[in-house]
Write an enzyme that holds these catalytic residues in place. Sequence first.
Site, PDB file in Angstrom:
ATOM      1  N   THR A 136       0.487  -1.047   0.004  1.00  0.00           N
ATOM      2  CA  THR A 136      -0.042  -0.077   0.049  1.00  0.00           C
ATOM      3  C   THR A 136       0.845   1.372  -0.182  1.00  0.00           C
ATOM      4  O   THR A 136       1.663   0.406   0.787  1.00  0.00           O
ATOM      5  CB  THR A 136      -1.228  -0.049   1.267  1.00  0.00           C
ATOM      6  OG1 THR A 136      -1.792   1.459   1.610  1.00  0.00           O
ATOM      7  CG2 THR A 136      -0.108   0.222   2.323  1.00  0.00           C
ATOM      8  N   ASP A 137       0.326   2.170  -0.431  1.00  0.00           N
ATOM      9  CA  ASP A 137       1.274   4.265  -0.271  1.00  0.00           C
ATOM     10  C   ASP A 137       0.896   4.042   1.145  1.00  0.00           C
ATOM     11  O   ASP A 137       1.953   5.393   1.438  1.00  0.00           O
ATOM     12  CB  ASP A 137       0.585   4.787  -1.090  1.00  0.00           C
ATOM     13  CG  ASP A 137      -0.842   4.861  -1.565  1.00  0.00           C
ATOM     14  OD1 ASP A 137      -1.450   4.625  -0.019  1.00  0.00           O
ATOM     15  OD2 ASP A 137      -1.857   5.770  -1.695  1.00  0.00           O
ATOM     16  N   GLU A 138       0.357   3.157   1.481  1.00  0.00           N
ATOM     17  CA  GLU A 138       0.132   4.210   3.092  1.00  0.00           C
ATOM     18  C   GLU A 138       1.766   3.815   4.407  1.00  0.00           C
ATOM     19  O   GLU A 138       1.792   4.596   5.038  1.00  0.00           O
ATOM     20  CB  GLU A 138      -1.147   3.205   3.727  1.00  0.00           C
ATOM     21  CG  GLU A 138      -2.600   3.359   3.237  1.00  0.00           C
ATOM     22  CD  GLU A 138      -3.432   3.196   4.154  1.00  0.00           C
ATOM     23  OE1 GLU A 138      -3.778   3.344   5.492  1.00  0.00           O
ATOM     24  OE2 GLU A 138      -4.775   2.937   3.368  1.00  0.00           O
ATOM     25  N   TYR A 162      -1.723  -0.702  11.142  1.00  0.00           N
ATOM     26  CA  TYR A 162      -1.723  -1.219   9.713  1.00  0.00           C
ATOM     27  C   TYR A 162      -1.129  -1.488   8.927  1.00  0.00           C
ATOM     28  O   TYR A 162      -0.177  -2.178   8.942  1.00  0.00           O
ATOM     29  CB  TYR A 162      -2.948  -0.849   9.155  1.00  0.00           C
ATOM     30  CG  TYR A 162      -3.523  -1.197   7.059  1.00  0.00           C
ATOM     31  CD1 TYR A 162      -3.187  -2.472   7.296  1.00  0.00           C
ATOM     32  CD2 TYR A 162      -3.837   0.078   6.890  1.00  0.00           C
ATOM     33  CE1 TYR A 162      -3.156  -2.594   5.823  1.00  0.00           C
ATOM     34  CE2 TYR A 162      -3.596  -0.724   5.374  1.00  0.00           C
ATOM     35  CZ  TYR A 162      -2.940  -1.363   4.949  1.00  0.00           C
ATOM     36  OH  TYR A 162      -3.280  -1.389   3.715  1.00  0.00           O
ATOM     37  N   LYS A 166       2.141  -3.140   6.994  1.00  0.00           N
ATOM     38  CA  LYS A 166       2.445  -3.405   6.640  1.00  0.00           C
ATOM     39  C   LYS A 166       3.817  -3.290   5.927  1.00  0.00           C
ATOM     40  O   LYS A 166       5.221  -3.927   5.245  1.00  0.00           O
ATOM     41  CB  LYS A 166       1.560  -3.067   4.975  1.00  0.00           C
ATOM     42  CG  LYS A 166       0.219  -3.067   5.119  1.00  0.00           C
ATOM     43  CD  LYS A 166      -0.074  -4.581   4.343  1.00  0.00           C
ATOM     44  CE  LYS A 166      -0.025  -4.362   3.039  1.00  0.00           C
ATOM     45  NZ  LYS A 166      -0.447  -5.938   2.511  1.00  0.00           N
TER      46      LYS A 166
HETATM   47  P1  NAD Z   1      -9.941  -7.404   2.326  1.00  0.00           P
HETATM   48  O1  NAD Z   1      -9.576  -6.970   3.848  1.00  0.00           O
HETATM   49  O2  NAD Z   1     -11.326  -7.054   2.020  1.00  0.00           O
HETATM   50  O3  NAD Z   1      -9.515  -8.739   1.979  1.00  0.00           O
HETATM   51  C1  NAD Z   1      -8.731  -9.640   2.764  1.00  0.00           C
HETATM   52  C2  NAD Z   1      -8.196 -10.709   2.528  1.00  0.00           C
HETATM   53  O4  NAD Z   1      -7.495 -11.478   3.410  1.00  0.00           O
HETATM   54  C3  NAD Z   1      -9.668 -11.434   2.484  1.00  0.00           C
HETATM   55  O5  NAD Z   1     -10.562 -12.513   2.244  1.00  0.00           O
HETATM   56  C4  NAD Z   1      -9.406 -12.599   3.894  1.00  0.00           C
HETATM   57  O6  NAD Z   1     -10.298 -13.398   4.713  1.00  0.00           O
HETATM   58  C5  NAD Z   1      -7.965 -12.850   3.941  1.00  0.00           C
HETATM   59  N1  NAD Z   1      -7.096 -13.130   5.079  1.00  0.00           N
HETATM   60  C6  NAD Z   1      -6.912 -12.029   6.294  1.00  0.00           C
HETATM   61  N2  NAD Z   1      -5.961 -12.878   7.164  1.00  0.00           N
HETATM   62  C7  NAD Z   1      -5.652 -14.171   6.410  1.00  0.00           C
HETATM   63  C8  NAD Z   1      -4.496 -15.239   7.207  1.00  0.00           C
HETATM   64  N3  NAD Z   1      -3.956 -14.855   7.661  1.00  0.00           N
HETATM   65  N4  NAD Z   1      -4.310 -15.994   6.097  1.00  0.00           N
HETATM   66  C9  NAD Z   1      -5.814 -16.136   4.743  1.00  0.00           C
HETATM   67  N5  NAD Z   1      -6.400 -14.843   4.410  1.00  0.00           N
HETATM   68  C10 NAD Z   1      -6.743 -13.697   4.954  1.00  0.00           C
HETATM   69  O7  NAD Z   1      -8.413  -6.366   1.752  1.00  0.00           O
HETATM   70  P2  NAD Z   1      -8.381  -5.829   0.358  1.00  0.00           P
HETATM   71  O8  NAD Z   1      -9.078  -3.966   0.578  1.00  0.00           O
HETATM   72  O9  NAD Z   1      -8.984  -6.740  -0.873  1.00  0.00           O
HETATM   73  O10 NAD Z   1      -7.081  -5.871   0.693  1.00  0.00           O
HETATM   74  C11 NAD Z   1      -6.119  -6.709  -0.256  1.00  0.00           C
HETATM   75  C12 NAD Z   1      -4.428  -6.682  -0.226  1.00  0.00           C
HETATM   76  O11 NAD Z   1      -4.644  -5.454  -1.002  1.00  0.00           O
HETATM   77  C13 NAD Z   1      -3.988  -6.210   1.064  1.00  0.00           C
HETATM   78  O12 NAD Z   1      -2.685  -6.616   0.929  1.00  0.00           O
HETATM   79  C14 NAD Z   1      -4.067  -4.292   1.614  1.00  0.00           C
HETATM   80  O13 NAD Z   1      -3.055  -4.224   2.421  1.00  0.00           O
HETATM   81  C15 NAD Z   1      -3.498  -4.096  -0.287  1.00  0.00           C
HETATM   82  N6  NAD Z   1      -4.104  -2.491  -1.019  1.00  0.00           N
HETATM   83  C16 NAD Z   1      -5.373  -3.113  -0.583  1.00  0.00           C
HETATM   84  C17 NAD Z   1      -6.163  -1.031  -1.178  1.00  0.00           C
HETATM   85  C18 NAD Z   1      -7.168  -1.036  -0.667  1.00  0.00           C
HETATM   86  O14 NAD Z   1      -7.804   0.462  -1.025  1.00  0.00           O
HETATM   87  N7  NAD Z   1      -8.399  -1.750  -0.437  1.00  0.00           N
HETATM   88  C19 NAD Z   1      -5.785  -0.305  -1.632  1.00  0.00           C
HETATM   89  C20 NAD Z   1      -3.791  -0.652  -1.532  1.00  0.00           C
HETATM   90  C21 NAD Z   1      -3.500  -1.926  -1.000  1.00  0.00           C
HETATM   91  P1  TYD Z   2     -10.493   4.273   4.777  1.00  0.00           P
HETATM   92  O1  TYD Z   2     -11.107   3.601   3.400  1.00  0.00           O
HETATM   93  O2  TYD Z   2     -10.793   3.237   6.012  1.00  0.00           O
HETATM   94  O3  TYD Z   2      -9.493   4.069   3.757  1.00  0.00           O
HETATM   95  P2  TYD Z   2      -7.840   4.834   4.065  1.00  0.00           P
HETATM   96  O4  TYD Z   2      -8.195   4.288   5.928  1.00  0.00           O
HETATM   97  O5  TYD Z   2      -6.799   3.184   3.900  1.00  0.00           O
HETATM   98  O6  TYD Z   2      -7.122   5.493   2.902  1.00  0.00           O
HETATM   99  O7  TYD Z   2     -10.779   5.803   3.952  1.00  0.00           O
HETATM  100  C1  TYD Z   2     -10.628   6.918   3.068  1.00  0.00           C
HETATM  101  C2  TYD Z   2     -10.520   8.314   4.157  1.00  0.00           C
HETATM  102  O8  TYD Z   2     -12.216   8.032   4.635  1.00  0.00           O
HETATM  103  C3  TYD Z   2      -9.950   8.212   5.918  1.00  0.00           C
HETATM  104  O9  TYD Z   2      -9.780   9.550   5.618  1.00  0.00           O
HETATM  105  C4  TYD Z   2     -10.976   7.881   6.633  1.00  0.00           C
HETATM  106  C5  TYD Z   2     -12.000   8.427   5.806  1.00  0.00           C
HETATM  107  N1  TYD Z   2     -13.392   8.162   7.082  1.00  0.00           N
HETATM  108  C6  TYD Z   2     -14.378   8.683   7.434  1.00  0.00           C
HETATM  109  O10 TYD Z   2     -14.121   9.608   7.322  1.00  0.00           O
HETATM  110  N2  TYD Z   2     -15.260   8.007   7.487  1.00  0.00           N
HETATM  111  C7  TYD Z   2     -15.485   6.682   7.816  1.00  0.00           C
HETATM  112  O11 TYD Z   2     -15.966   6.410   8.735  1.00  0.00           O
HETATM  113  C8  TYD Z   2     -14.354   6.208   7.179  1.00  0.00           C
HETATM  114  C9  TYD Z   2     -14.484   3.958   7.159  1.00  0.00           C
HETATM  115  C10 TYD Z   2     -13.281   6.669   6.519  1.00  0.00           C
END
Ligand code: NAD
Ligand code: TYD
Length: 358
Positions: A136-138, A162, A166
């Site tokens: 992630t960019d975070e 988190y 990562k």
């Molecule tokens: P998500 O929370 O929707 O899905 C995570 C999945 O991992 C779930 O299906 C869960 O059951 C599985 N999981 C969790 N713990 C596990 C374990 N111990 N063993 C096996 N499976 C397990 O997450 P997402 O939003 O789809 O993100 C997927 C990946 O992409 C993550 O690594 C996250 O850090 C990265 N990412 C997400 C975003 C975003 O905006 N959502 C952006 C950049 C990177």
């Molecule tokens: P989120 O979707 O949790 O992603 P991330 O924290 O990984 O960027 O949140 C996106 C942005 O929205 C973040 O600045 C937090 C804000 N946010 C709210 O203001 N209200 C909410 O209920 C949630 C879930 C997030």
Amino acid sequence: MKTYMVTGGAGFIGSNYILYMMEKYGKDIFIINVDKLTYAGNLENLASVSNEENYRFVKADICDSEAIGKIFAEYNIDRVVHFAAESHVDRSIKNPEVFVETNVLGTLTLLNHAKNAWEKSDGSYEEDKIFLHVSTDEVYGSLEKEGEFFYEKTPYDPHSPYSASKASSDFLVKSYIDTYEFPAMITHCSNNYGPYQFPEKLIPLIINNCLKGDKLPIYGDGLNVRDWLYVMDHCKAIDMVINNGKDGETYNIGGHNEKQNIQIVKIIIDTLNEILDDSDIRKKHINYDLITYVDDRKGHDRRYAIAPDKIKKEVGWEPSILFAEGIQHTVKWYLANEEWMSHVINKDYLDYYKKMYK
Ligand code: NAD
Ligand code: TYD
């Protein structure tokens, strides 16, 4: 035919990735989806491919070395695409332990098994194997000044449990590249949105609350900025990095689509009002009055913004879906899939919501 181990394939991005890959490559690939099915994992997302002969689901925890070892022993895995993680910042603030277990130790377990399976007796690796670590960019922290961007060389500065977990997993992957010449790559993507996203994250939470007529919680002043990318563009980027990227490299993925949270919430309200039929009674309560400012998230990063220059130049990827188009598609998907949402909004979710937004 390449065999892919996709970890976390039942989650938001993982399931979109599997659907994308099955659609694009058909029977030319074999996918093993390894997922523990935490609260965030949902096999309903994959109903359309679950009976395909080139798809398998294995319920396993990536921290369970025996279970992961068995999968590597049974299949000749060519690519590990590692999505599995605890992914929600707010949950990490309340309960960091599981983030370290899954994100750090789980990644280490996968690295060790992939290395054992792929390493030859002379220390080199079997041809054309790759471990793609989805990050992630975070991990880069928070941008405070206008015009600044995250580049691949930006120093790590994670703030939440988190992003710290990562970052730790990224460093483990990097250490395997540097120490063992392990064939891995890392991608850092910005915030994703699209179908199948769990409604703890901003966009699906706001859509769901609008439809229910519930308040729309905005943390702090609502001016925090995220760089939103449609999930299919992320899936496409991962596929292109695996095919065109270089071993050992890191690639940032983003669409130059920065928006303040308050802008996102207003766009969702406007989009729903545009799409819903005038006769739909929900339209009466979907308006800006639902917006409610609540306490800020602890340690809330102000702004994220990716510079996707390297992936464009070296891999040939750029985003293809504009935000205006992607958000329309997303809102329409949630409207067409209210049953999916009704299954996700179970007792666990309601308990989480009550505690989180009390
Ligand atoms: P998500 O929370 O929707 O899905 C995570 C999945 O991992 C779930 O299906 C869960 O059951 C599985 N999981 C969790 N713990 C596990 C374990 N111990 N063993 C096996 N499976 C397990 O997450 P997402 O939003 O789809 O993100 C997927 C990946 O992409 C993550 O690594 C996250 O850090 C990265 N990412 C997400 C975003 C975003 O905006 N959502 C952006 C950049 C990177
Ligand atoms: P989120 O979707 O949790 O992603 P991330 O924290 O990984 O960027 O949140 C996106 C942005 O929205 C973040 O600045 C937090 C804000 N946010 C709210 O203001 N209200 C909410 O209920 C949630 C879930 C997030």
